[in-house]
Every structure is written in C-alpha cells, then in structure tokens.
Write a protein that holds these residues in place. Sequence first.
Motif, PDB file in Angstrom:
ATOM      1  N   CYS A  56       1.796  -1.384   0.618  1.00  0.00           N
ATOM      2  CA  CYS A  56       3.015  -0.572   0.550  1.00  0.00           C
ATOM      3  C   CYS A  56       3.089   0.174  -0.777  1.00  0.00           C
ATOM      4  O   CYS A  56       3.376   1.378  -0.808  1.00  0.00           O
ATOM      5  N   ALA A  57       2.821  -0.522  -1.882  1.00  0.00           N
ATOM      6  CA  ALA A  57       2.854   0.116  -3.201  1.00  0.00           C
ATOM      7  C   ALA A  57       1.810   1.227  -3.305  1.00  0.00           C
ATOM      8  O   ALA A  57       2.063   2.288  -3.893  1.00  0.00           O
ATOM      9  N   GLY A  58       0.643   1.003  -2.743  1.00  0.00           N
ATOM     10  CA  GLY A  58      -0.379   2.038  -2.739  1.00  0.00           C
ATOM     11  C   GLY A  58       0.060   3.278  -1.966  1.00  0.00           C
ATOM     12  O   GLY A  58      -0.200   4.417  -2.384  1.00  0.00           O
ATOM     13  N   LEU A  59       0.758   3.063  -0.856  1.00  0.00           N
ATOM     14  CA  LEU A  59       1.280   4.189  -0.083  1.00  0.00           C
ATOM     15  C   LEU A  59       2.356   4.948  -0.856  1.00  0.00           C
ATOM     16  O   LEU A  59       2.472   6.168  -0.733  1.00  0.00           O
ATOM     17  N   VAL A  60       3.147   4.224  -1.673  1.00  0.00           N
ATOM     18  CA  VAL A  60       4.140   4.889  -2.521  1.00  0.00           C
ATOM     19  C   VAL A  60       3.448   5.827  -3.506  1.00  0.00           C
ATOM     20  O   VAL A  60       3.901   6.955  -3.732  1.00  0.00           O
ATOM     21  N   VAL A  61       2.354   5.375  -4.097  1.00  0.00           N
ATOM     22  CA  VAL A  61       1.603   6.216  -5.035  1.00  0.00           C
ATOM     23  C   VAL A  61       1.108   7.481  -4.332  1.00  0.00           C
ATOM     24  O   VAL A  61       1.266   8.599  -4.832  1.00  0.00           O
ATOM     25  N   LEU A  62       0.508   7.314  -3.149  1.00  0.00           N
ATOM     26  CA  LEU A  62       0.006   8.471  -2.412  1.00  0.00           C
ATOM     27  C   LEU A  62       1.145   9.407  -2.005  1.00  0.00           C
ATOM     28  O   LEU A  62       1.038  10.634  -2.129  1.00  0.00           O
ATOM     29  N   GLY A  63       2.243   8.820  -1.538  1.00  0.00           N
ATOM     30  CA  GLY A  63       3.384   9.631  -1.135  1.00  0.00           C
ATOM     31  C   GLY A  63       3.988  10.398  -2.290  1.00  0.00           C
ATOM     32  O   GLY A  63       4.380  11.561  -2.153  1.00  0.00           O
ATOM     33  N   SER A  64       4.045   9.751  -3.455  1.00  0.00           N
ATOM     34  CA  SER A  64       4.578  10.416  -4.644  1.00  0.00           C
ATOM     35  C   SER A  64       3.663  11.550  -5.090  1.00  0.00           C
ATOM     36  O   SER A  64       4.144  12.624  -5.512  1.00  0.00           O
TER      37      SER A  64
ATOM     38  N   PHE B 218       4.660  15.517  -5.620  1.00  0.00           N
ATOM     39  CA  PHE B 218       4.388  16.280  -6.835  1.00  0.00           C
ATOM     40  C   PHE B 218       3.512  17.502  -6.558  1.00  0.00           C
ATOM     41  O   PHE B 218       3.602  18.515  -7.263  1.00  0.00           O
ATOM     42  N   ALA B 219       2.683  17.405  -5.542  1.00  0.00           N
ATOM     43  CA  ALA B 219       1.812  18.532  -5.190  1.00  0.00           C
ATOM     44  C   ALA B 219       2.540  19.581  -4.354  1.00  0.00           C
ATOM     45  O   ALA B 219       1.930  20.580  -3.954  1.00  0.00           O
ATOM     46  N   GLY B 220       3.811  19.354  -4.089  1.00  0.00           N
ATOM     47  CA  GLY B 220       4.594  20.319  -3.326  1.00  0.00           C
ATOM     48  C   GLY B 220       4.654  20.037  -1.841  1.00  0.00           C
ATOM     49  O   GLY B 220       5.166  20.859  -1.071  1.00  0.00           O
ATOM     50  N   GLY B 221       4.157  18.869  -1.430  1.00  0.00           N
ATOM     51  CA  GLY B 221       4.159  18.511  -0.012  1.00  0.00           C
ATOM     52  C   GLY B 221       5.424  17.791   0.411  1.00  0.00           C
ATOM     53  O   GLY B 221       6.326  17.545  -0.399  1.00  0.00           O
ATOM     54  N   PRO B 222       5.509  17.407   1.677  1.00  0.00           N
ATOM     55  CA  PRO B 222       6.697  16.729   2.200  1.00  0.00           C
ATOM     56  C   PRO B 222       6.781  15.283   1.712  1.00  0.00           C
ATOM     57  O   PRO B 222       5.799  14.705   1.241  1.00  0.00           O
ATOM     58  N   ASP B 223       7.972  14.688   1.856  1.00  0.00           N
ATOM     59  CA  ASP B 223       8.174  13.311   1.401  1.00  0.00           C
ATOM     60  C   ASP B 223       8.027  12.296   2.537  1.00  0.00           C
ATOM     61  O   ASP B 223       8.459  11.165   2.419  1.00  0.00           O
ATOM     62  N   TYR B 224       7.403  12.699   3.647  1.00  0.00           N
ATOM     63  CA  TYR B 224       7.292  11.823   4.819  1.00  0.00           C
ATOM     64  C   TYR B 224       6.566  10.517   4.493  1.00  0.00           C
ATOM     65  O   TYR B 224       7.044   9.434   4.827  1.00  0.00           O
ATOM     66  N   LEU B 225       5.404  10.606   3.858  1.00  0.00           N
ATOM     67  CA  LEU B 225       4.641   9.402   3.562  1.00  0.00           C
ATOM     68  C   LEU B 225       5.423   8.475   2.632  1.00  0.00           C
ATOM     69  O   LEU B 225       5.408   7.255   2.807  1.00  0.00           O
ATOM     70  N   LEU B 226       6.119   9.039   1.670  1.00  0.00           N
ATOM     71  CA  LEU B 226       6.901   8.238   0.727  1.00  0.00           C
ATOM     72  C   LEU B 226       8.114   7.602   1.394  1.00  0.00           C
ATOM     73  O   LEU B 226       8.296   6.381   1.326  1.00  0.00           O
TER      74      LEU B 226
ATOM     75  N   LEU C 274       8.291   3.474   2.250  1.00  0.00           N
ATOM     76  CA  LEU C 274       9.574   2.835   1.976  1.00  0.00           C
ATOM     77  C   LEU C 274      10.501   2.865   3.183  1.00  0.00           C
ATOM     78  O   LEU C 274      11.663   2.457   3.075  1.00  0.00           O
ATOM     79  N   GLY C 275      10.005   3.324   4.297  1.00  0.00           N
ATOM     80  CA  GLY C 275      10.844   3.487   5.471  1.00  0.00           C
ATOM     81  C   GLY C 275      10.442   2.573   6.613  1.00  0.00           C
ATOM     82  O   GLY C 275       9.855   1.507   6.405  1.00  0.00           O
ATOM     83  N   PRO C 276      10.724   2.980   7.840  1.00  0.00           N
ATOM     84  CA  PRO C 276      10.546   2.089   8.983  1.00  0.00           C
ATOM     85  C   PRO C 276       9.098   1.758   9.348  1.00  0.00           C
ATOM     86  O   PRO C 276       8.861   0.757  10.019  1.00  0.00           O
ATOM     87  N   VAL C 277       8.161   2.584   8.913  1.00  0.00           N
ATOM     88  CA  VAL C 277       6.778   2.331   9.322  1.00  0.00           C
ATOM     89  C   VAL C 277       6.170   1.147   8.569  1.00  0.00           C
ATOM     90  O   VAL C 277       5.598   0.230   9.184  1.00  0.00           O
ATOM     91  N   PHE C 278       6.319   1.138   7.221  1.00  0.00           N
ATOM     92  CA  PHE C 278       5.667   0.059   6.468  1.00  0.00           C
ATOM     93  C   PHE C 278       6.416  -0.271   5.177  1.00  0.00           C
ATOM     94  O   PHE C 278       5.818  -0.639   4.176  1.00  0.00           O
ATOM     95  N   GLY C 279       7.730  -0.138   5.172  1.00  0.00           N
ATOM     96  CA  GLY C 279       8.512  -0.511   4.004  1.00  0.00           C
ATOM     97  C   GLY C 279       8.525  -2.013   3.792  1.00  0.00           C
ATOM     98  O   GLY C 279       8.182  -2.784   4.690  1.00  0.00           O
ATOM     99  N   PRO C 280       8.936  -2.483   2.613  1.00  0.00           N
ATOM    100  CA  PRO C 280       8.963  -3.927   2.346  1.00  0.00           C
ATOM    101  C   PRO C 280       9.861  -4.719   3.289  1.00  0.00           C
ATOM    102  O   PRO C 280       9.629  -5.914   3.515  1.00  0.00           O
TER     103      PRO C 280
END
Length: 317
Positions: free
Chosen positions: A31-39, A43-51, A56-62
């Motif tokens: 989950c923490a690794g996915l937060v890094v990728l999502g962030s 920062f690169a100007g993409g959507p916040d879906y992965l984050l 942090l959401g319904p797919v794989f949040g804590p």
Amino acid sequence: METWSFDTLLLVFGGGIVGAAFGGLWSVIMCAGLVVLGSAIVFAGGPDYLLMQVALGPVFGPHVGGFAAGLAAAAYAAGVRNNHPGGSAKDILSPLIGTSWDVMAMGGIFSLAGHALLQLVVLIPILNKADGVAVAVIVSSMVSRLLFFREAPWGSRESIKKIGYFNTDNYAISWAPWQAAPSRHTVVGLGMGLIAGALALGLKAALAPLAATGAVSPAAAFVIPYIMGWVLAILSLIPLNLATGTVQQVPVAHAMAIFGSLTALHTGSVVLAGIAGILGALIQELLARMFYNHGSTHIDPPAFAILVGTMVLNLIF
C-alpha cells in the motif's frame, strides 16, 4: 469510482483476498509503495486515481486489502481453522497463501466490511474528525478478535490478572519490545515527528500553487503532505519481514509520523511537530499495553494512536 457499484465492490473483495494472501505487513508495505507511485503521478501532472482510489481508497487502502483484511484473515486462520503458518494471530508477517481458500476469502469479506465502515464513520459527528481509515482498521480488528477468539478488546483476563493491565513482564509480552522502553520510543518519536513535519510543510509548499491552478486536486494536495511521513515509516518496516535478530528490530514509527505531519499542517511549526511525535510515541505504547499485549490477535497500536491523535488534533485546530 462509485462507492457502492458492483464493480467497486468486486475490486474491494479482490483486494481483500490479495491482502490476506500476502499477510498484514506485506500488504501495508505494498500500500505504501502504491502511495509513492500515485504521488509521483500527481506531481507529474497526472490524475490522482492511483493515490486516492487504489492506494488509500477502496481497492487497496489500509482499511481494506492494504492491511485490515490480512489482520482479520490471520485471526480466522489461527482461531478457527488452526492453519496459520506462524501459529499465532499476532503474526502479521507470514503470508497466508499457504493456508486455505476460506482464509483468503475471509480477507475479502472483511475488506468489504472495512469499506462499509469507512462510509459510516464519515457520517458520525466527532468520530469523523479522526482518520477514518484508522477507525475502520481498529473496529475491524476488534470485531475479528471477538468473532474468532471470543475475546474482548483488552485481551485475556487471565493475562491481565497475572501480569497487570499496564505491565509487560519486563517487556516479555510487549508489542515491539525493542522500542517499548520510554527512553527509546520518546526520542524516536521526537525525530520522526520532526522529519514528518518538515516533509509535510515542504510538500504542502510545493503542491499548494498547483492546487490553486487546478493542476492538482485539493484532495491530493492535502493527502500527500499528510501521508508521506507515514509512507517513509511503513517502508522502513521491510526488515521486519526480511531480516532476523537485531537486524529486524527497526523503529515502528508511522503513528509518530502522522502526529508530526498533521501538527505541522495545522500549525506550520516543525518544533510542535516534534513534540507531537513524542506524544504519538507515548500514546502508541499506552494503547499497545491496553489493547495488544494481553490479546490473542493483532489490534494495531499505531493505527489506534492515529485514530486518537487525528481526532484530538482536528478537534483542537
């Protein structure tokens, strides 16, 4: 992603199965690794879906597959099926893929429960001032302890009577005994609070202009500074799974990080963030003695401390 759509619920259930298969600790590290990728995508100007929807959401949040599902599945494997590979529901390091299909399915069921709990928490006054993910993790853990071990949140009465509720038998029953001594966890709390506070303020300064122009969503602009200290602390737990002996004994400091980052975001002060980190360390250890040490299952002291600390800080500020 619609909260109650069939596709969303399927993803929640699937994430819980995967989280149980990997076990509690590996799943929260993922989950923490996915937060890094999502962030990074934000920062690169993409959507916040992965984050926001995956990490942090319904797919794989804590509160779902990213931690809570693994805890519940471990409790079921040890308390009902008697096939936990480590023999104890407190073992959240062992993957559960080698148990049985129903253990992993139980992870999926508790993932759905965690998803529903979060939607309920945000509607309850005062409680909704707390980190809702932490609330869902703790409630889920208490329910699984009661269901699968017929044990109260505070644990075994026999252990409490023999050792004393707040005593540790010279740290023999302690959660993370290598850091249970006050002189150790308080100084670590200070350091982690300072680091997380500085990180939060720096990321906030970088993201605020982007949010003002609409390049970054307001949710991501808050969540990334708030969560990044937590991510750092979670990723530092990898030696718990990969090492043995003293090499394994790394600080467990993600509650301290959340205390520091949220305090910094509220006050703008790194000094106060360091003090908050100390408070996080103290509260974490207190809750470990109250709800973890005497129990048969894992009720997570950092998550419980995050629940308490975020509620208090958000009510104050």
